[in-house]
Design a protein around this motif. Structure first.
Motif, short mmCIF file in Angstrom:
data_model
loop_
_atom_site.label_atom_id
_atom_site.label_comp_id
_atom_site.label_asym_id
_atom_site.label_seq_id
_atom_site.Cartn_x
_atom_site.Cartn_y
_atom_site.Cartn_z
N ALA A 97 0.81 -1.23 0.00
CA ALA A 97 0.00 0.00 0.00
C ALA A 97 0.84 1.27 0.00
O ALA A 97 0.49 2.25 -0.67
CB ALA A 97 -0.94 -0.01 1.20
N GLN A 98 1.94 1.30 0.72
CA GLN A 98 2.78 2.51 0.82
C GLN A 98 3.36 2.92 -0.53
O GLN A 98 3.74 4.07 -0.72
CB GLN A 98 3.93 2.32 1.82
N ARG A 99 3.45 1.99 -1.44
CA ARG A 99 4.01 2.31 -2.77
C ARG A 99 2.98 3.03 -3.65
O ARG A 99 3.36 3.68 -4.61
CB ARG A 99 4.51 1.05 -3.45
N ALA A 100 1.71 2.87 -3.36
CA ALA A 100 0.64 3.55 -4.08
C ALA A 100 0.72 3.39 -5.60
O ALA A 100 0.74 4.36 -6.35
CB ALA A 100 0.60 5.03 -3.70
N PHE A 101 0.79 2.15 -6.06
CA PHE A 101 0.79 1.89 -7.50
C PHE A 101 -0.55 2.29 -8.09
O PHE A 101 -1.59 2.14 -7.45
CB PHE A 101 1.03 0.40 -7.78
N GLY A 102 -0.52 2.78 -9.31
CA GLY A 102 -1.73 3.13 -10.03
C GLY A 102 -1.53 2.91 -11.51
O GLY A 102 -0.39 2.79 -11.99
N PRO A 103 -2.61 2.84 -12.27
CA PRO A 103 -2.49 2.60 -13.72
C PRO A 103 -1.74 3.72 -14.43
O PRO A 103 -1.88 4.89 -14.06
CB PRO A 103 -3.94 2.54 -14.20
N GLU A 104 -0.95 3.33 -15.40
CA GLU A 104 -0.21 4.32 -16.20
C GLU A 104 0.10 3.72 -17.55
O GLU A 104 0.46 2.54 -17.65
CB GLU A 104 1.09 4.72 -15.49
N PRO A 105 -0.03 4.51 -18.61
CA PRO A 105 0.30 3.98 -19.94
C PRO A 105 1.80 3.74 -20.07
O PRO A 105 2.61 4.37 -19.39
CB PRO A 105 -0.17 5.08 -20.90
N LEU A 106 2.14 2.85 -20.97
CA LEU A 106 3.54 2.47 -21.18
C LEU A 106 4.39 3.65 -21.63
O LEU A 106 5.49 3.83 -21.16
CB LEU A 106 3.60 1.33 -22.20
N GLY A 107 3.91 4.46 -22.53
CA GLY A 107 4.70 5.57 -23.04
C GLY A 107 5.58 5.13 -24.21
O GLY A 107 5.53 3.98 -24.64
N GLU A 108 6.38 6.05 -24.69
CA GLU A 108 7.22 5.77 -25.86
C GLU A 108 8.50 5.05 -25.48
O GLU A 108 9.15 5.41 -24.52
CB GLU A 108 7.57 7.07 -26.58
N LEU A 109 8.81 4.05 -26.28
CA LEU A 109 10.04 3.28 -26.11
C LEU A 109 10.71 3.18 -27.48
O LEU A 109 10.07 3.39 -28.51
CB LEU A 109 9.73 1.89 -25.57
N PRO A 110 11.98 2.82 -27.52
CA PRO A 110 12.65 2.64 -28.80
C PRO A 110 11.92 1.60 -29.67
O PRO A 110 11.40 0.61 -29.17
CB PRO A 110 14.04 2.13 -28.41
N GLU A 111 11.89 1.86 -30.96
CA GLU A 111 11.20 0.99 -31.92
C GLU A 111 11.62 -0.48 -31.80
O GLU A 111 10.79 -1.37 -31.93
CB GLU A 111 11.54 1.44 -33.35
N GLN A 112 12.88 -0.72 -31.57
CA GLN A 112 13.40 -2.09 -31.51
C GLN A 112 12.74 -2.92 -30.41
O GLN A 112 12.79 -4.14 -30.44
CB GLN A 112 14.91 -2.10 -31.29
N LEU A 113 12.14 -2.26 -29.42
CA LEU A 113 11.55 -2.98 -28.29
C LEU A 113 10.04 -3.13 -28.41
O LEU A 113 9.44 -3.88 -27.63
CB LEU A 113 11.88 -2.26 -26.98
N ALA A 114 9.42 -2.49 -29.35
CA ALA A 114 7.95 -2.47 -29.46
C ALA A 114 7.35 -3.88 -29.51
O ALA A 114 6.33 -4.14 -28.88
CB ALA A 114 7.52 -1.67 -30.67
N GLY A 115 7.96 -4.77 -30.21
CA GLY A 115 7.44 -6.13 -30.36
C GLY A 115 7.55 -6.99 -29.10
O GLY A 115 6.98 -8.08 -29.05
N PHE A 116 8.26 -6.52 -28.10
CA PHE A 116 8.45 -7.30 -26.88
C PHE A 116 7.50 -6.90 -25.74
O PHE A 116 7.48 -7.54 -24.70
CB PHE A 116 9.90 -7.21 -26.41
#
Length: 159
Positions: A97-116
């Motif tokens: 609970a102390q970490r307070a995780f919440g939903p978030e979009p992935l965002g932009e990453l290098p093209e080479q990683l998109a398929g992973f």
């Protein structure tokens, strides 16, 4: 008159030295080789995540084609990618609970990683967790998907 011209020369010289040493601003330019799959460097850098598997990541100098314009500093090295955590680890990390995780979009990453990126991931993020992993020593962003048991990491100077 002589003092004015001497002062002007010194000011111009200082400006020239400063601009020669400043180099260019880092800009993402991934052209540094293939996607890496070893986990040992990641486990060492991100120990809190525990054992990792199925890693796909890049570690590169953010100054594209650093052709002698500057010496890469630690903050110029970006480590970004995905890895699978041990069974149940992502759920365990996000349930504190102390970490307070919440939903978030992935965002932009290098093209080479998109398929992973797992297509069915529902990414969770916590600034407190980022700080816990990095210890405040370097900037980093860590998204977890309990559904897929995956972490997405994007950090500077992590190794």
């Amino acid at each position: 008159m002589r003092n004015v011209s001497r002062r002007a020369v010194l000011v111009l010289a200082a400006g020239a030295v400063a601009s020669a040493c400043s180099g260019t601003e880092p800009q993402d330019g991934v052209d540094e080789g293939p996607v890496r799959t070893e986990t040992e460097p990641l486990e060492k850098a991100f120990a809190l995540l525990g054992p990792l598997s199925d890693a796909h990541w890049l570690g590169y100098d953010r100054v594209k084609n650093n052709d002698g314009r500057s010496v890469p500093g630690p903050s110029d090295i970006r480590v970004v990618g995905f890895a699978r955590l041990a069974d149940g680890k992502a759920a365990g990390l996000t349930s504190v609970a102390q970490r307070a995780f919440g939903p978030e979009p992935l965002g932009e990453l290098p093209e080479q990683l998109a398929g992973f990126a797992p297509g069915d991931a529902r990414w969770q993020h916590s600034k407190a967790f980022d700080d816990e992993i990095t210890g405040g020593a370097y900037p980093g962003r860590f998204l977890l998907s309990p559904a897929t048991g995956t972490v997405c990491f994007d950090a500077l100077n992590a190794t």
